[in-house]
Enzyme design. Structure first.
Site: not given
Ligand code: 5GP
Length: 172
Positions: A40, A96, A99-101, A104, A127, A155
């Site tokens: 991403g 990119d 989201d949940t974190g 990272l 987010k 994506d």
């Molecule tokens: P996390 O939830 O671990 O912070 O995010 C994990 C991954 O979920 C991100 O790197 C991204 O690839 C995907 N992701 C989270 N939110 C979105 C979104 O709104 N759109 C897309 N396409 N991918 C997302």
């Protein structure tokens, strides 16, 4: 399926330029290692690196959270590690979206265990409404509402990464 523009192309480019300027100023006189998280981050990383006015090196890690579609399961798997050592490097993780974190959080821990000279986190989108672990990025392009977005590397089932704007998928 329909995609509505959430953040127009020029706004994204202008904001990335501001982030690049801030990073160039902060790390003036140094060399930084931009660590992109595949897949991403590639569009954001490329634009950011080209707009920075200090020397940068780049390397990549890959992580996937199990599952497809618009929901992640919360279990993160690291599928590709860095090619080089980060010891004594000024590392900036480039991602990119946070989201949940969880992604990272895990990658940050992995890098910190390797004793970089410094460490910061730059994300194009944040987010905060969906955060499950405590994680604050140092550089945030845009804070967005709880919607599933595509474009600039993001994506939907591997499509739409190449859109030059940030869009929201709306069912027709
Ligand atoms: P996390 O939830 O671990 O912070 O995010 C994990 C991954 O979920 C991100 O790197 C991204 O690839 C995907 N992701 C989270 N939110 C979105 C979104 O709104 N759109 C897309 N396409 N991918 C997302």
């Amino acid at each position: 399926m329909k995609i509505e523009v959430l953040i127009p192309e020029q706004d994204v480019r202008d904001r990335i330029k501001e982030m690049a300027d801030a990073l160039s100023e902060k790390y003036a006189g140094e060399e930084v290692l931009l660590v992109g998280i595949l897949n991403g981050s590639v569009f954001f990383l490329t634009e950011l690196a080209q707009k920075m006015s200090i020397p940068v090196e780049i390397d990549f890690m890959a992580a996937s959270s199990y599952g497809s579609g618009t929901e992640s399961s919360g279990r993160v798997l690291v599928t590709k590690d860095l090619e080089r050592s980060v010891k004594d490097a000024h590392v900036i993780i480039v991602e990119d979206i946070v989201d949940t974190g969880q992604t990272l959080h895990l990658l940050t821990e992995m890098i910190m265990e390797r004793h970089p000279a410094s460490f910061e986190l730059a994300v194009l989108l944040d987010k905060p409404a969906r955060r499950k672990v405590c994680l604050d990025a140092d550089y945030i392009g845009f804070e967005i509402p709880d919607a599933f977005v595509v474009g600039w590397g993001l994506d939907y089932d591997q499509k739409y990464r190449d859109l030059p704007y940030i869009g929201v998928i709306t069912e027709e």
